[in-house]
Design an enzyme around this catalytic site. Structure first.
Site, mmCIF file in Angstrom:
data_model
loop_
_atom_site.group_PDB
_atom_site.id
_atom_site.type_symbol
_atom_site.label_atom_id
_atom_site.label_comp_id
_atom_site.label_asym_id
_atom_site.label_seq_id
_atom_site.Cartn_x
_atom_site.Cartn_y
_atom_site.Cartn_z
ATOM 1 N N LYS A 67 0.839 -1.196 0.000
ATOM 2 C CA LYS A 67 0.000 0.000 0.000
ATOM 3 C C LYS A 67 0.875 1.248 0.000
ATOM 4 O O LYS A 67 2.091 1.178 0.249
ATOM 5 C CB LYS A 67 -0.922 -0.004 1.225
ATOM 6 C CG LYS A 67 -0.191 0.008 2.561
ATOM 7 C CD LYS A 67 -1.147 -0.003 3.729
ATOM 8 C CE LYS A 67 -0.392 0.046 5.060
ATOM 9 N NZ LYS A 67 -1.293 0.159 6.211
ATOM 10 N N ARG A 117 -9.694 1.424 15.682
ATOM 11 C CA ARG A 117 -9.680 2.216 14.453
ATOM 12 C C ARG A 117 -10.775 1.701 13.523
ATOM 13 O O ARG A 117 -11.748 2.382 13.266
ATOM 14 C CB ARG A 117 -8.293 2.141 13.793
ATOM 15 C CG ARG A 117 -8.119 3.070 12.606
ATOM 16 C CD ARG A 117 -6.675 3.102 12.131
ATOM 17 N NE ARG A 117 -6.211 1.790 11.666
ATOM 18 C CZ ARG A 117 -4.992 1.552 11.198
ATOM 19 N NH1 ARG A 117 -4.095 2.528 11.182
ATOM 20 N NH2 ARG A 117 -4.648 0.350 10.787
ATOM 21 N N TYR A 177 15.289 31.722 2.155
ATOM 22 C CA TYR A 177 14.070 32.470 2.492
ATOM 23 C C TYR A 177 14.076 32.909 3.957
ATOM 24 O O TYR A 177 14.561 32.195 4.840
ATOM 25 C CB TYR A 177 12.827 31.599 2.249
ATOM 26 C CG TYR A 177 12.423 31.503 0.791
ATOM 27 C CD1 TYR A 177 12.119 32.642 0.047
ATOM 28 C CD2 TYR A 177 12.324 30.262 0.168
ATOM 29 C CE1 TYR A 177 11.739 32.549 -1.287
ATOM 30 C CE2 TYR A 177 11.936 30.153 -1.163
ATOM 31 C CZ TYR A 177 11.649 31.312 -1.882
ATOM 32 O OH TYR A 177 11.265 31.211 -3.198
ATOM 33 N N MET A 182 10.847 24.855 -1.854
ATOM 34 C CA MET A 182 9.944 23.899 -2.492
ATOM 35 C C MET A 182 10.715 22.887 -3.344
ATOM 36 O O MET A 182 10.438 21.679 -3.293
ATOM 37 C CB MET A 182 8.919 24.615 -3.372
ATOM 38 C CG MET A 182 7.959 23.659 -4.080
ATOM 39 S SD MET A 182 6.800 24.486 -5.170
ATOM 40 C CE MET A 182 5.692 25.229 -3.971
#
Length: 827
Positions: free
Chosen positions: A493, A594, A722, A771
């Site tokens: 998964k 859960r 930044y 980024m």
């Protein structure tokens, strides 16, 4: 040489059973049912291991046309194999070794036997490169050096060969004697002694003595005197007293005394004294391992009588040995397998097997250069290549080179030929390839790297390398922890924990994992479209995906009556309603709180499923909340006992076998008494252990790497990045690297919290992570633009990165963005 079945039976002292033709000729020995290429001339050895028994695959192979088997037990229904021969022996592995030892004795040619802790394969391949111009050499494919690999290597010897080079590897005492009897080396070469497999020997002395058993019947032995434990044991070993010794050393008198070693940017000059003459070679490598390996080869060639002028000229053109097959994304939805460093029949067969493991595309294309094997008649050589390609099911051949182009008539498949790599590149356009798997297999001289560049999917310089061998190693580690009849469900998964989808599923299917588990139906559908046929459980089935799940034979986790109701409604509308019942997996809540049915739901659940003929329970499972945390072991045992009671209550009302499973990766190691019928292997498969001890037994799977885009010199007190968060506390040199938070690098690693690795040294992150990039401090590191930068890998672990971020390894792995190119490789 071809052997009759009756001859083989005599050689291995087997009792023949069945009605097979005793005069049938055998050319191919087979130990892996998945690697069948020529059924009519194959003999299958049903070898029994800890987890797999070759006898289980006899029926499958018989259906595919194999009629000859070496077995240690006869099939119960032997009468159904009307055309089969079964050669019954006590030990099928020993029978394989005896047969190949007999085969070796039929040839009176020099055989070089190589062993040592490191460098065996490189030295073997370099000796091949250095001597192939004047020798017709048979050698071990890749690193076939085990109790099974050695006999299969030796079986390749034929009348056309005049030199053999075989490597022998051991991991336990008492293994080398059998390898020596198979290889029967006339000349020995010992590379070195390191720490590999130390855990299986009493001490290093025992390991040295075991390795030296390879050389007891050799005429000569080449080795480095600087490994004192090796040298001392050779001097003391009475079985080696008649062996001629050829030694080299950097420190003391030897046949080859190595002197000054001078490294430049791209090559290394090595000087030496041999028979009182000053000699030298230059190699196109600068690392210490390559230098040592080259000196081993230099020594061997001097012993064999080569003039140093010949050796020196050939050494200049040594090429890297491709120790791995790489799988990458290609243009137009293609997959690219890159094995473009050498081209010979043995490695071609291995690469084609890896190609056939890939199920994502039905079309398979081979781009193949001339095969550089001296001494072979081209007509005969390419006939053999054509037969191999046909048997491996290749769809299309692109041949590059004068020799293969001249043999175009031998290939009866879709084909195109080019006289050179440049001719191919001049005519290439993007429409050449679409929706196919492409194997690049070329000799180094053909420069297939240029082809690789034009057919790869373009991506930025940050890549996540996935070691498929490590996946298999970790799988086998956990297999060793469970009972032989316990099944494994592998978790793929979340893009296989960030490692990829069908690429990981392919290798797990090939290694016969029992089940896969995905989070959502679209993950399972992607696997089905990529050729994954094994059972797949969907852990979070959503209503809108139920029809697709039924269509693609995906099995839902049912964790509540709402999900059960919705799935039953879908089944009523489905075309499958009157066919075989749909397998489902019941999730029980034993304390995780859960998802899952609770104790007071069990009676109603039993009634609902018994009254629905369209459903069948395949498994019942639950989820442990804290299996990796010893302080919660009492609670874990509470969950296990509760699960057993709830699941047994359900099973009592159904006649079919129902699998139970509760253990995850940590649970497999820490709660062996709760394996039930199946375990779920997740993060452990990807190299993350439950504790420090287990971590040493697992191999790292994922390496995230990038490269330096630009280097800047920053004066003291200037700011970086930044918000001016990075401040130069001194005159600094920084490097900008193309990885940022959009690639999965957490901003929490900003301002020195995190680090990367360049040339084995830590480089702290400076300023805020951006980024698409970030800056690192390389003031104390001698680095250049385009140098490799490791974000995490073998020496900077995912666990360490997770600790710096304040999270868990799962999150670090799964956060690696899909825009980061995945490169899969297999040694």
């Amino acid at each position: 040489m071809n052997y009759k079945i009756s001859d083989i039976a005599s050689i291995i002292a087997a009792k023949t059973n069945g009605n097979g033709d005793p005069d049938a000729l055998i050319k191919n020995l087979l130990i892996d049912s998945r690697k069948l290429s020529n059924a009519e001339t194959s003999l299958f050895f049903a070898i029994k291991g800890d987890r797999h028994d070759g006898h289980s695959y006899i029926h499958e192979l018989y259906e595919k046309g194999v009629h000859h088997f070496v077995v240690s037990k006869l099939p119960e229904n032997i009468e159904q194999y009307k055309a089969a021969s079964f050669l019954l022996v006590n030990d099928t592995l020993l029978a394989l070794q005896v047969l190949c030892a007999h085969h070796r004795k039929q040839f009176h040619i020099p055989i070089i036997g190589i062993t040592g802790s490191n460098g065996k394969t490189i030295v073997k391949e370099w000796l091949f490169q250095l001597m192939r111009e004047d020798k017709n050499i048979v050698r071990s494919p890749k690193s076939f050096n085990s109790q099974v690999g050695v006999p299969l290597s030796v079986w390749q010897i034929s009348a056309e060969h005049n030199l053999g080079i075989f490597e022998a590897g051991i991991s336990m005492p008492k293994e080398m004697r059998s390898l020596e009897s198979i290889i029967q080396p006339t000349i020995g070469l010992l590379t070195n002694i390191g720490q590999a497999h130390d855990e299986n020997f009493e001490n290093q002395d025992q390991k040295v003595k075991e390795k030296l058993k390879l050389f007891v019947n050799t005429e000569a032995l080449v080795y480095c005197k600087d490994y004192l434990s090796v040298h001392n044991h050779i001097q003391e070993d009475r079985t080696l007293q008649e062996v001629k010794l050829f030694t080299w050393s950097k420190k003391t008198r030897a046949d080859l005394l190595v002197g000054r070693i001078t490294k430049s940017s791209n090559d290394t000059e090595i000087q030496g004294i041999y028979k009182n003459d000053f000699i030298r070679i230059t190699i196109p490598f600068t690392d210490e391992a390559s230098i040592e390996n080259a000196i081993h080869c230099w020594s061997m060639m001097l012993y064999l009588g080569y003039e140093n002028s010949v050796i020196a000229e050939r050494m200049k053109f040594l090429s890297p040995v491709a120790m791995r097959l790489e799988l990458k994304e290609g243009i137009n939805n293609c997959s690219i397998i890159n094995d473009s460093y050498n081209s010979d029949l043995g490695s071609l067969s291995i690469a084609l097997d890896f190609l056939n493991q890939q199920k994502q595309h039905p079309k398979k294309t081979l781009i193949l250069s001339d095969i550089l094997q001296s001494g072979r008649n081209e007509e005969t050589l390419y006939k053999e290549v054509a037969e191999l390609i046909h048997k491996k099911g290749i769809s299309r051949l692109i041949g590059i080179g004068e020799a293969i182009s001249g043999q175009a008539h031998q290939f009866n498949i879709e084909k195109t030929f080019y006289r050179s790599t440049n001719e191919f590149l001049q005519q290439f356009n993007n429409s050449f390839f679409r929706d196919e798997t492409i194997l690049l297999k070329g000799a180094r001289a053909f420069g297939f790297e240029a082809i690789s560049k034009v057919i790869q999917q373009k991506a930025h310089e940050t890549v996540l390398e996935i070691n498929l061998n490590a996946i298999v190693h970790n799988l086998n580690y956990f297999r060793s922890k469970i009972k032989a009849d316990t099944k494994i469900m592998a978790m793929v998964k979340a893009f296989s924990y960030g490692s990829g989808s069908f690429e990981i599923a392919n290798i797990l299917q090939f290694h016969r994992v029992d089940y896969l588990a995905v989070a959502y139906a679209d993950e399972g559908i992607e696997l089905r479209k990529a050729g994954i046929t094994m059972p797949i459980m969907v852990m979070n089935p959503e209503e809108q995906s139920y029809d697709a799940m039924i269509h693609y034979n995906l099995e839902p986790e049912i964790y509540s009556f709402r999900v059960l109701n919705l799935f039953e409604e879908t089944l009523k509308r489905s075309e499958r309603a009157n066919q075989q019942p749909i397998p489902i997996h019941l999730k029980l809540d034993t304390g995780m709180h859960r998802l899952g049915f609770e104790e007071n739901d069990i009676n109603e659940l039993i009634v609902r499923i018994k009254n629905n003929k369209h459903l069948t329970i395949r498994s019942i499972f639950s989820h442990l909340a804290a299996s990796d945390e010893p302080e919660h072991d009492d609670f874990t045992w509470f969950q296990i006992k509760k699960f057993n009671a709830m699941s047994e209550q359900i099973k009592a009302h159904f006649s079919q076998p129902i699998i139970k499973h509760i253990l995850n990766s940590a649970g497999i190691s820490r709660f062996p008494d709760a394996q039930f019928e199946m375990v779920r292997l997740g993060i452990g498969l990807y190299g993350i252990g439950a504790n420090a001890t287990e971590q040493t037994q697992l191999q790292n799977v994922s390496t995230l790497k990038t490269s330096i885009s630009q280097i800047k010199n920053i004066p003291a007190n200037e700011t970086i990045g930044y918000s001016r968060k990075g401040v130069a506390t001194r005159d600094m040199q920084i490097a900008t690297v193309p990885i940022g938070y959009a690639d999965g690098l957490s901003r929490k690693l900003s301002n020195g919290k995190g680090k990367m690795m360049i040339k084995g040294q830590y480089a702290p992150i400076v300023g805020n992570v951006c980024m698409d990039m970030c800056m690192i401090d390389i003031t104390d590191i001698k680095a250049n633009e385009n140098d490799e930068v490791i974000v995490f890998g073998d020496n900077l672990s995912i666990t360490e990165i997770a600790k710096d971020v304040g999270t868990i390894p799962y999150e670090v792995l799964t956060n690696v963005s899909r825009r980061v190119k995945r490169v899969y490789y297999q040694e």
